[in-house]
Design a protein around this motif. Sequence first.
Motif, PDB file in Angstrom:
ATOM      1  N   MET A 135       0.827  -1.184   0.000  1.00  0.00           N
ATOM      2  CA  MET A 135       0.000   0.000   0.000  1.00  0.00           C
ATOM      3  C   MET A 135       0.875   1.253   0.000  1.00  0.00           C
ATOM      4  O   MET A 135       0.555   2.226  -0.654  1.00  0.00           O
ATOM      5  CB  MET A 135      -0.949  -0.027   1.181  1.00  0.00           C
ATOM      6  CG  MET A 135      -1.869   1.161   1.225  1.00  0.00           C
ATOM      7  SD  MET A 135      -3.023   0.963   2.562  1.00  0.00           S
ATOM      8  CE  MET A 135      -4.510   1.368   1.740  1.00  0.00           C
ATOM      9  N   LEU A 136       1.973   1.205   0.723  1.00  0.00           N
ATOM     10  CA  LEU A 136       2.881   2.346   0.762  1.00  0.00           C
ATOM     11  C   LEU A 136       3.452   2.617  -0.625  1.00  0.00           C
ATOM     12  O   LEU A 136       3.647   3.773  -1.003  1.00  0.00           O
ATOM     13  CB  LEU A 136       3.994   2.106   1.774  1.00  0.00           C
ATOM     14  CG  LEU A 136       4.976   3.256   1.973  1.00  0.00           C
ATOM     15  CD1 LEU A 136       4.245   4.498   2.471  1.00  0.00           C
ATOM     16  CD2 LEU A 136       6.062   2.868   2.952  1.00  0.00           C
ATOM     17  N   LYS A 137       3.677   1.537  -1.391  1.00  0.00           N
ATOM     18  CA  LYS A 137       4.193   1.698  -2.748  1.00  0.00           C
ATOM     19  C   LYS A 137       3.211   2.507  -3.601  1.00  0.00           C
ATOM     20  O   LYS A 137       3.617   3.377  -4.361  1.00  0.00           O
ATOM     21  CB  LYS A 137       4.440   0.332  -3.377  1.00  0.00           C
ATOM     22  CG  LYS A 137       4.971   0.411  -4.784  1.00  0.00           C
ATOM     23  CD  LYS A 137       5.169  -0.963  -5.375  1.00  0.00           C
ATOM     24  CE  LYS A 137       5.601  -0.862  -6.819  1.00  0.00           C
ATOM     25  NZ  LYS A 137       5.711  -2.172  -7.448  1.00  0.00           N
ATOM     26  N   THR A 138       1.920   2.238  -3.461  1.00  0.00           N
ATOM     27  CA  THR A 138       0.903   2.956  -4.223  1.00  0.00           C
ATOM     28  C   THR A 138       0.946   4.446  -3.911  1.00  0.00           C
ATOM     29  O   THR A 138       0.915   5.282  -4.812  1.00  0.00           O
ATOM     30  CB  THR A 138      -0.497   2.400  -3.899  1.00  0.00           C
ATOM     31  OG1 THR A 138      -0.506   1.003  -4.176  1.00  0.00           O
ATOM     32  CG2 THR A 138      -1.561   3.086  -4.716  1.00  0.00           C
ATOM     33  N   TYR A 139       1.052   4.774  -2.628  1.00  0.00           N
ATOM     34  CA  TYR A 139       1.119   6.180  -2.231  1.00  0.00           C
ATOM     35  C   TYR A 139       2.408   6.830  -2.732  1.00  0.00           C
ATOM     36  O   TYR A 139       2.408   7.976  -3.177  1.00  0.00           O
ATOM     37  CB  TYR A 139       1.011   6.327  -0.712  1.00  0.00           C
ATOM     38  CG  TYR A 139      -0.367   6.031  -0.185  1.00  0.00           C
ATOM     39  CD1 TYR A 139      -1.462   6.802  -0.555  1.00  0.00           C
ATOM     40  CD2 TYR A 139      -0.567   4.969   0.681  1.00  0.00           C
ATOM     41  CE1 TYR A 139      -2.723   6.537  -0.066  1.00  0.00           C
ATOM     42  CE2 TYR A 139      -1.834   4.692   1.179  1.00  0.00           C
ATOM     43  CZ  TYR A 139      -2.902   5.477   0.802  1.00  0.00           C
ATOM     44  OH  TYR A 139      -4.152   5.210   1.281  1.00  0.00           O
ATOM     45  N   LEU A 198       2.545   9.929  -5.272  1.00  0.00           N
ATOM     46  CA  LEU A 198       3.251  11.160  -4.932  1.00  0.00           C
ATOM     47  C   LEU A 198       4.283  11.509  -5.997  1.00  0.00           C
ATOM     48  O   LEU A 198       4.378  12.662  -6.435  1.00  0.00           O
ATOM     49  CB  LEU A 198       3.924  11.033  -3.562  1.00  0.00           C
ATOM     50  CG  LEU A 198       4.742  12.235  -3.109  1.00  0.00           C
ATOM     51  CD1 LEU A 198       3.858  13.468  -2.968  1.00  0.00           C
ATOM     52  CD2 LEU A 198       5.460  11.921  -1.805  1.00  0.00           C
ATOM     53  N   ALA A 199       5.044  10.522  -6.451  1.00  0.00           N
ATOM     54  CA  ALA A 199       6.068  10.768  -7.466  1.00  0.00           C
ATOM     55  C   ALA A 199       5.449  11.270  -8.769  1.00  0.00           C
ATOM     56  O   ALA A 199       5.954  12.212  -9.391  1.00  0.00           O
ATOM     57  CB  ALA A 199       6.875   9.496  -7.710  1.00  0.00           C
ATOM     58  N   VAL A 200       4.351  10.665  -9.170  1.00  0.00           N
ATOM     59  CA  VAL A 200       3.680  11.092 -10.399  1.00  0.00           C
ATOM     60  C   VAL A 200       3.094  12.492 -10.217  1.00  0.00           C
ATOM     61  O   VAL A 200       3.135  13.315 -11.130  1.00  0.00           O
ATOM     62  CB  VAL A 200       2.602  10.064 -10.816  1.00  0.00           C
ATOM     63  CG1 VAL A 200       1.757  10.594 -11.955  1.00  0.00           C
ATOM     64  CG2 VAL A 200       3.255   8.755 -11.207  1.00  0.00           C
ATOM     65  N   GLY A 201       2.564  12.772  -9.033  1.00  0.00           N
ATOM     66  CA  GLY A 201       2.060  14.116  -8.755  1.00  0.00           C
ATOM     67  C   GLY A 201       3.152  15.158  -8.833  1.00  0.00           C
ATOM     68  O   GLY A 201       2.962  16.251  -9.374  1.00  0.00           O
TER      69      GLY A 201
END
Length: 84
Positions: free
Chosen positions: A1-5, A9-12
């Motif tokens: 789940m942390l990977k998804t966040y 964040l990186a894409v944002g």
Amino acid sequence: MLKTYSVSLAVGILAGLIYAVLDVNSPAPPIIALVGLLGMQIGEHLIPLVKRLINRQPVNLHWFRHDYHHKIGDNPPPSGDKTS
């Protein structure tokens, strides 16, 4: 789940950098934001299609209904349909 966040964040951050380079205010005006969302959806859904085409696998209704369609809204294939 942390990977998804983390990926989100990186894409944002990447989107923010692109907005800065293009000199677009963030948050973007509604039409620009909607066009950006459309582009993200198209890009996300093109990848499975392109992979199938590269692997010379058929792109047909069976693939769409059983292997792909449920991924769009996380809905399982319709009951009574066989997945094989």
